[in-house]
Structure formats: C-alpha cells, structure tokens
Enzyme design. Sequence first.
Site, PDB file in Angstrom:
ATOM      1  CE  LYS A 204      -6.877  -0.180  -2.683  1.00 59.34           C
ATOM      2  NZ  LYS A 204      -5.885  -0.095  -1.585  1.00 59.34           N
TER       3      LYS A 204
ATOM      4  CE  LYS B 218      -5.868  -3.653   5.063  1.00 62.60           C
ATOM      5  NZ  LYS B 218      -4.645  -2.867   5.203  1.00 62.60           N
TER       6      LYS B 218
ATOM      7  CG  ASP C 283      -8.897  -0.599   0.087  1.00 65.71           C
ATOM      8  OD1 ASP C 283      -8.469   0.568   0.105  1.00 65.71           O
ATOM      9  OD2 ASP C 283      -8.154  -1.600  -0.045  1.00 65.71           O
TER      10      ASP C 283
ATOM     11  CG  ASP D  72      -2.623  -5.088   3.627  1.00 64.82           C
ATOM     12  OD1 ASP D  72      -3.642  -4.911   2.926  1.00 64.82           O
ATOM     13  OD2 ASP D  72      -2.491  -4.646   4.782  1.00 64.82           O
TER      14      ASP D  72
ATOM     15  NE  ARG E 122       1.737  -0.424  -2.983  1.00 62.62           N
ATOM     16  CZ  ARG E 122       2.532   0.034  -2.020  1.00 62.62           C
ATOM     17  NH1 ARG E 122       3.845  -0.006  -2.165  1.00 62.62           N
ATOM     18  NH2 ARG E 122       2.028   0.528  -0.906  1.00 62.62           N
TER      19      ARG E 122
HETATM   20  N1  BES Z   1      -6.202  -0.193   1.705  1.00 61.87           N
HETATM   21  C1  BES Z   1      -4.943  -0.117   2.367  1.00 61.87           C
HETATM   22  C2  BES Z   1      -4.556   1.304   2.764  1.00 61.87           C
HETATM   23  C3  BES Z   1      -5.399   1.971   3.804  1.00 61.87           C
HETATM   24  C4  BES Z   1      -4.988   2.004   5.119  1.00 61.87           C
HETATM   25  C5  BES Z   1      -6.565   2.632   3.459  1.00 61.87           C
HETATM   26  C6  BES Z   1      -5.744   2.655   6.061  1.00 61.87           C
HETATM   27  C7  BES Z   1      -7.329   3.280   4.406  1.00 61.87           C
HETATM   28  C8  BES Z   1      -6.916   3.298   5.698  1.00 61.87           C
HETATM   29  C9  BES Z   1      -3.853  -0.660   1.465  1.00 61.87           C
HETATM   30  O1  BES Z   1      -4.226  -1.664   0.599  1.00 61.87           O
HETATM   31  C10 BES Z   1      -2.807  -1.247   2.346  1.00 61.87           C
HETATM   32  O2  BES Z   1      -3.106  -2.192   3.008  1.00 61.87           O
HETATM   33  N2  BES Z   1      -1.614  -0.679   2.318  1.00 61.87           N
HETATM   34  C11 BES Z   1      -0.544  -1.144   3.124  1.00 61.87           C
HETATM   35  C12 BES Z   1       0.706  -1.092   2.311  1.00 61.87           C
HETATM   36  C13 BES Z   1       1.899  -1.728   2.984  1.00 61.87           C
HETATM   37  C14 BES Z   1       1.706  -3.222   3.079  1.00 61.87           C
HETATM   38  C15 BES Z   1       3.121  -1.393   2.201  1.00 61.87           C
HETATM   39  C16 BES Z   1      -0.445  -0.237   4.334  1.00 61.87           C
HETATM   40  O3  BES Z   1      -0.636   0.966   4.183  1.00 61.87           O
HETATM   41  O4  BES Z   1      -0.225  -0.742   5.424  1.00 61.87           O
HETATM   42 ZN    ZN Z   2      -6.176  -1.679   0.044  1.00 65.10          ZN
HETATM   43 MG    MG Z   3      -4.079  -3.568   1.472  1.00 66.10          MG
END
Ligand code: BES
Ligand code: ZN
Ligand code: MG
Length: 495
Positions: A263, A275, A286, A345, A349
């Site tokens: 990723k 965020k 990330d 966010d 994926r």
């Molecule tokens: N990059 C984040 C995931 C993440 C969170 C990495 C904390 C490292 C530390 C990812 O892109 C993300 O934002 N995921 C969301 C998904 C949700 C919107 C379904 C999340 O985990 O909140």
């Molecule tokens: Zn992310």
């Molecule tokens: Mg994200």
Amino acid sequence: MKVSLLTKPLHAADGDVLIVGAYAEDKRLPEPLAHLDRTLGGQMAEVLKEEQFQGKTGQLSHFYTAGRVPAKRVMVVGLGARGQVTAETVRRAAAAGVRRARDLGARVVSIDVLGDPLPLGQRARAVVGGAILGTYTFERYRKEKTDKVVEELRLVDPDARRAEALNEAIRIGQRFAEATSFARDLINAPANEVNPTYLAKTAAEIAREGKLKLRVYERAECEKMGMGAYLGVALGSDSPPKFIHLTYHPPGRARRRVAIIGKGITFDSGGLDLKPADGMLRMKNDMSGAAAVLAVMRTLPALKPPLEVHAIIAATENMVSGKAQRPGDIVRAMNGVTIEIGNTDAEGRLTLADALCYAVTRVKPDEMIDVATLTGACVVALGSLCAGLLTNDQPLADRVKAAADLVGERVWQLPMIDEYKEGLKSDVADINNVGPRGGGAINAGIFMKEFVGDIPWVHLDIAGPAFSDKDLPLCPKGGTGFGVRTLLAYLTDLK
Ligand code: BES
Ligand code: ZN
Ligand code: MG
C-alpha cells in the site's frame, strides 16, 4: 555498521566494549565466561555479585577492565532463563547492549554469539540484526547529529571451523536489518518529500543499482488499463499518481513467480471523509507497505533467491480538493467490478483492488502477498505490536506465518468470514468499499478478495506495527519497517 567475525576466545577479544551474555539460573559463570573472568582476575564475578546481577532479560552491567584483557570494557547482558531463550531474546539483548555501548562512546564493539541453546546461525543472525535494528536513528532533518556511532561490530567465536557458517549468518542478519532501516528511513521522511513521484524515483534507483526491471505507469496509462478504483483515490491530490512495477529475475531458472504488493498512500488525509487531527498526524506512514516492498526489492539482488519477484505499488496521496472523490461516487476497478465509495477514507483497499487486478492479469503470479496499513480496526483487534493476516490459501498463510515467527515479527491470522460480504452490499454498485464497523479488518480482507481471483494470496494488515509512538526494544519511535524481514525470510526460504 561494519560487521565481521573475530576468531578469538573472549578473553583475547579487543574493542571498546566486549559484550557477553549471562543466564538467570547460573550460580557460577560457565565456560567460556569463567575463562574470561579468570583472565580478569575475578573482576566480572565480583562486579556481578556486587550489583546483584540476576541475568534477567533487560539487565545490563559493565565495567572498565584496566588492561587485564584487550577489551577496554566488558558488558554483561541478561538473557533470562536458559530454557526460555529465543532468537528474539538474543535480538533484544544485543540491541540493548550495543545501544548502551554506543552511549558510552564505543566505536568498536565485540560481542559473543549470544544464546547458546539455539542453532548457531540463528544466534549470529539475531545478534547482528538486534545490533543494527536497535541502534537505528533518523537524523536526516536535523542540524545537530549525534556523534556517538558504533562503526564496527565483531562477533567473537574462537572456532575457525564455524567461520563459514557464521559469516553467512552475519551477512543475512545484516542484509535483513539494513533493508529494515531503508524502509524506516522512507517511512520517517515526511509526506511533503515522500510523495508518489519520490517513491517512483526510489524504485528507479533500486532498479538501477540492482539491475531490476522497472515500469512506472502514469495516470493516463492507468486510465487505459481501467484502474478506476486507484485513480478515484488520486483525484484530490496535486501530486500525480505513479503505478510502480519492479521485477527481480533470479540468475538461474525461477522456481516460482511471486507478487508482493505494498500500500503506497504517501499521505492519507481521509479525503472528503476527513480524518480528525490526531488521526491524521501520523498518516505519512500510510506508505509503510510500499516502503517494505521497496526495501525487499533493494535487497533481493544480494540474496539471489531462485524466484521471480514482482513488486507492485499503486502510489498516490489521499487528499481533499474540489477535484476529490466524493462519498457516494461509483468507480470501476480494472476487473470491471463497480465500487460505491461508502467512505473516502477506506482508500487503501481501492488502490490495492487495482494493484491486485494488475498482478492477477499482467503478472499471473503463483502467489501474492500484500502489505498494507489498512485498517484502524486491525489496531483495535490486535494492538500496535501485531499484524493481522487474512488469506484465501492456508498453506501459503502458514508459510508466511512461519517466516514471521522466525524473524520475530508478530502476525496473527483473522478469519475470512465469507458471510461478511453481506455487509459490503451496495444499492447501486457491485460492492461498497466499506461495511459495518464490527470486524473492520476482516471486511477489508473480504473486499480485497473480490480482486484476487483464485491466486493464493495473503494480506498483511500492518496498521498497528508499522509505526510506533514509543521506543521499542528493536526500534526507536517512528516507522518500524515491519514486514521487511518477514517478506525477506519468506522469499529466501529462511530456516
Ligand atoms: N490508513 C488508514 C488505516 C490506519 C489507521 C493506518 C490507523 C494506521 C493507523 C486507512 O486508510 C483508513 O483510514 N481506514 C479506515 C477505514 C474505514 C473508513 C472503514 C479506518 O480504519 O478508519
Ligand atoms: Zn490509508
Ligand atoms: Mg484512509
């Protein structure tokens, strides 16, 4: 750090500091420590007794030898109970010892091959790995740099018959750890420097140095390939996306073709589903999956595994602007699957969907492994010290897990619960990019499974262990390089 073998007994080893290990239950110093102590006139036994040194893990004692042995100081690190020593015990002991030696101003450190109940090669790898990982620093953006650096590490073993095996183990320990440092540097550098173009340039350097094949696809080419999921994420950013494909060919015939996919979101603001400030702060990390994959590719030419290895990174930022992707948008991935953007966010994926499709159709690998800081839910499930693993192929998962265990990276498998696909239903498209809150790490895995076809696949969610808010035994605060050593161990079939 220069690392070499010193074929001498401990009592004849020189250097600014000589590090040896002691076990918790030993009442008397065993050989060869007893011999060292005799040469020291009993000084070591006396100091240990005086300091009530118990040999517990993390315990450390050192003293000035005043010329009784060639080493200026002797340092004793605790290894805990002999019956419980693992490679990780050795890594951490070596890390703590060499770090302290550095802080004492040592430039040349000699160290015993700690952990005698373990196989020799594992011990040597662990000592070297621990020493390098544990003394990592990131000072590129500072005016004042620390002047205390261990320049030379020598593993001490008196038996010349073991030299060949030890030198090989030293080489592997060093390569793995230096690869990890390379990934850490990439992660720790800020997102205003490390953007998709920077990742592509880094890939080009790696390709040049290691004579690898490189293809970087620009936005227009990705459009032609139908990568709507990936490009939707890139819409909001002024930094152009770069789709990176690096290939390592072995010297001889390749036994298998493996794709490793990282990723590569160089900054994740969340997009319009922005965020909150404290969640965004560390989102330069990330691209930790991409960093791991690049570090691996940089190291393969030296290790020469008999595999064809393809590294794939769909690099982009996830930003906000008038051009950014909206919640509710519908995009079409390379395999024709339409995706409703339930949340901007959940961008990782989306980029991985097209990266996986590309691997499946263009690379046609025998197996693929993706490494991604994918979900906060995985951090909730497993905490910050453990990656989540999801798979469609248990034998592959078992092999990846065994590789992780060998290098001391914690990985825990989560179940691929197919019924959860219900939760990813969309009213208007084939699939939604988000599901219910519960089981978020699994939902992400289920989503990605739609894009892997029937190729054996492992997904490593490294959202927790990719970055640390506090100093760890083998890593200071910041990017950890998690995944690098697991991938290298897996690809080189390390035992
Ligand atoms: N990059 C984040 C995931 C993440 C969170 C990495 C904390 C490292 C530390 C990812 O892109 C993300 O934002 N995921 C969301 C998904 C949700 C919107 C379904 C999340 O985990 O909140
Ligand atoms: Zn992310
Ligand atoms: Mg994200």
